[in-house]
Design an enzyme around this catalytic site. Structure first.
Site, PDB file in Angstrom:
ATOM      1  N   TYR A 241       0.822  -1.203   0.000  1.00 58.30           N
ATOM      2  CA  TYR A 241       0.000   0.000   0.000  1.00 58.30           C
ATOM      3  C   TYR A 241       0.859   1.257   0.000  1.00 58.30           C
ATOM      4  O   TYR A 241       2.087   1.202   0.181  1.00 58.30           O
ATOM      5  CB  TYR A 241      -0.956   0.016   1.191  1.00 58.30           C
ATOM      6  CG  TYR A 241      -0.303  -0.001   2.564  1.00 58.30           C
ATOM      7  CD1 TYR A 241      -0.268   1.130   3.368  1.00 58.30           C
ATOM      8  CD2 TYR A 241       0.259  -1.171   3.073  1.00 58.30           C
ATOM      9  CE1 TYR A 241       0.300   1.105   4.629  1.00 58.30           C
ATOM     10  CE2 TYR A 241       0.828  -1.205   4.336  1.00 58.30           C
ATOM     11  CZ  TYR A 241       0.853  -0.063   5.114  1.00 58.30           C
ATOM     12  OH  TYR A 241       1.425  -0.098   6.366  1.00 58.30           O
TER      13      TYR A 241
ATOM     14  N   THR B 116       5.083  -7.815   5.134  1.00 62.61           N
ATOM     15  CA  THR B 116       5.139  -9.232   4.793  1.00 62.61           C
ATOM     16  C   THR B 116       3.964  -9.989   5.409  1.00 62.61           C
ATOM     17  O   THR B 116       3.400  -9.591   6.430  1.00 62.61           O
ATOM     18  CB  THR B 116       6.424  -9.903   5.313  1.00 62.61           C
ATOM     19  OG1 THR B 116       6.394  -9.947   6.739  1.00 62.61           O
ATOM     20  CG2 THR B 116       7.667  -9.169   4.833  1.00 62.61           C
TER      21      THR B 116
ATOM     22  N   ASP C  32       1.696   4.538   1.869  1.00 63.51           N
ATOM     23  CA  ASP C  32       1.593   5.066   3.219  1.00 63.51           C
ATOM     24  C   ASP C  32       1.688   6.593   3.208  1.00 63.51           C
ATOM     25  O   ASP C  32       1.941   7.219   2.183  1.00 63.51           O
ATOM     26  CB  ASP C  32       2.699   4.469   4.094  1.00 63.51           C
ATOM     27  CG  ASP C  32       2.377   4.541   5.584  1.00 63.51           C
ATOM     28  OD1 ASP C  32       1.231   4.869   5.931  1.00 63.51           O
ATOM     29  OD2 ASP C  32       3.271   4.263   6.393  1.00 63.51           O
TER      30      ASP C  32
END
Length: 458
Positions: free
Chosen positions: A55, A66, A57
């Site tokens: 994603y 992970t 941030d």
């Protein structure tokens, strides 16, 4: 002895240059960077085929969290798979630029600070049992984490705003934490974040969320960081006591330690007296070694023995002043040797702009461009992961944790063209939002009921 689950969140720095000058803002290049992700998932905040989270941030930082892993080696493989995924997206972004806006080189930095002084993190997540011992465990863990930078810091050239002196430090993150234990992540950035969000059955588990660590480049550094912390957490959960080294002021102590490359800089203890990073790490390493001798042997034992060996070798090298024995393993040592050769070649000190540039490009993950990938490819930095396994891990989840369920679900939906939603603990088809699978057990890798849900629903 309990099975362990751990995961690492890595925020990457991103830049786009043309002829040596910035040609796109961070927001612009991040948009192009995530174009393939949005085209595939219709979102820039997704869970991938291997069960991990990808994603964008805050601050236009691509982030890769992970999937849940149950061994150090497994986690190393999925961390490296994240790096490879970032490199692949950077290649796509450069191709996009070439088609639409001329040329531009996309840089991905696996570090913790930018030129403006902002810090971004590498967060470690360790699943622990929910007991009344969280305070005791975190209080014992603080001095370990304050001094852990001596064995796994990334190294940093830094100018002191008070003295104007530029020097080399052990850690990138040490100057950017402001609390020992706190529920905040950015406002008062602590060593341990205590927000009670286990992302699992909250009656059984709690998450130890460590946000003080540096992003590691060398895999032996990462393995030592993770292996030593897992061993200490396991010891503490078993009720084993370690000497009280809690600092009088953890934030003052972590900065003192970062500035002392020989591990001998004293810091005040809450109980009175002083200690040093070398002393604290010796005690923890010895305690972990003794614990490992009595711990039942399992598949993790070889990596834990390797951890103790490198831990001791690192402390011995620091104490002797001869860092050669760890010059292929420990990030801050590898980077310091590069900087020292550059300073000697040009007759400059750390304040020279070339040192700042080298400090940054050491963390460029792009093969064929970054210093680190070049050194590793030439065998000058030890590698622990298998490239074939890393490539497989980009699309295949680990078979031993709940990430296997999530990854298989995501893959099924993408291949079938079915709309879905997924997070750490829930899976849902868009066509039947009232039906969902809950993943509260991180150790459950598949059930017949879930397999049927994945195969036949939607």
């Amino acid at each position: 002895m309990r099975r362990r689950i751990a995961g690492v969140e890595t925020e990457y720095g991103i830049a786009c240059l043309s002829n040596g000058k910035q040609c796109l803002t961070a927001d612009d290049i991040a948009h192009r960077f995530f174009t393939p992700v949005i085209e595939t998932y219709h979102s820039s905040n997704v869970f991938t085929r291997n069960g991990s989270r990808l994603y964008l941030d805050v601050g236009s930082h691509p982030e890769y969290a992970t999937c849940e892993c149950d061994s150090v080696d497994q986690l190393l493989t999925y961390i490296r798979a994240g790096d490879e995924e970032m490199n692949s997206l950077a290649i796509c972004a450069e191709e996009n630029l070439a088609r639409t806006a001329g040329s531009g080189d996309v840089y991905i930095f696996k570090n913790n600070t930018d030129a403006s002084g902002h810090s971004f993190g590498s967060h470690e997540n360790y699943l622990i049992e929910r007991t009344d011992d969280f305070f005791r465990i975190s209080q014992t863990l603080i001095p370990f984490l304050v001094t852990r930078q001596l064995i796994c810091g990334a190294g940093k050239v830094l100018r002191d705003p008070h003295t104007g002196q530029t020097s080399y430090r052990l850690s990138q993150r040490a100057e950017h934490v402001f609390d020992g234990v706190s529920s905040a992540t950015t406002r008062s950035r602590p060593i341990i974040n205590t927000r009670d969000e286990p992302l699992a059955d909250s009656s059984r588990y709690r998450r130890m969320h460590v946000i003080v660590g540096d992003s590691s480049m060398a895999e032996p550094t990462t393995a030592l960081k993770l292996g030593s912390t897992l061993l200490i957490l396991e010891m503490l959960e078993e009720g084993i006591e370690v000497s009280d080294f809690y600092p009088q002021d953890p934030i003052d102590a972590i900065r003192i330690v970062s500035r002392g490359l020989d591990g001998q800089a004293p810091f005040l203890l809450k109980a009175g007296g002083t200690s040093t990073a070398l002393e604290v790490q010796r005690v923890f390493c010895t305690a972990a070694a003794h614990y490992l001798e009595t711990r039942p042997t399992d598949e993790q034992t070889p990596r834990y023995r390797w951890t103790i060996n490198l831990w001791n070798r690192t402390l011995d090298a620091v104490e002797s002043g001869d860092l050669t024995p760890i010059s292929r393993d420990i990030d801050w040592v590898i980077k310091k040797s590069l900087l020292d050769r550059q300073r000697e070649r040009y007759g400059v000190d750390y304040a020279d702009p070339r040192c700042a540039k080298l400090d940054l490009i050491y963390h460029d993950i792009r093969p064929g461009r970054g210093i680190f990938p070049l050194l590793e490819s030439r065998g000058l930095i030890n590698r622990l992961t298998d490239p074939t396994e890393v490539e497989k891990a980009r699309t295949v989840p680990p078979a031993t944790t709940r990430a296997n369920i999530r990854g298989q679900f995501v893959t099924h939906c993408l291949d079938s063209g079915v709309s879905f939603s997924a997070d750490w603990t829930h899976l849902k088809y868009a066509s039947s939002p009232s039906t969902e699978v809950e993943l509260n057990d991180p150790f459950e890798s598949m059930t017949s009921e879930i397999k049927s849900f994945i195969s036949h629903s939607g």
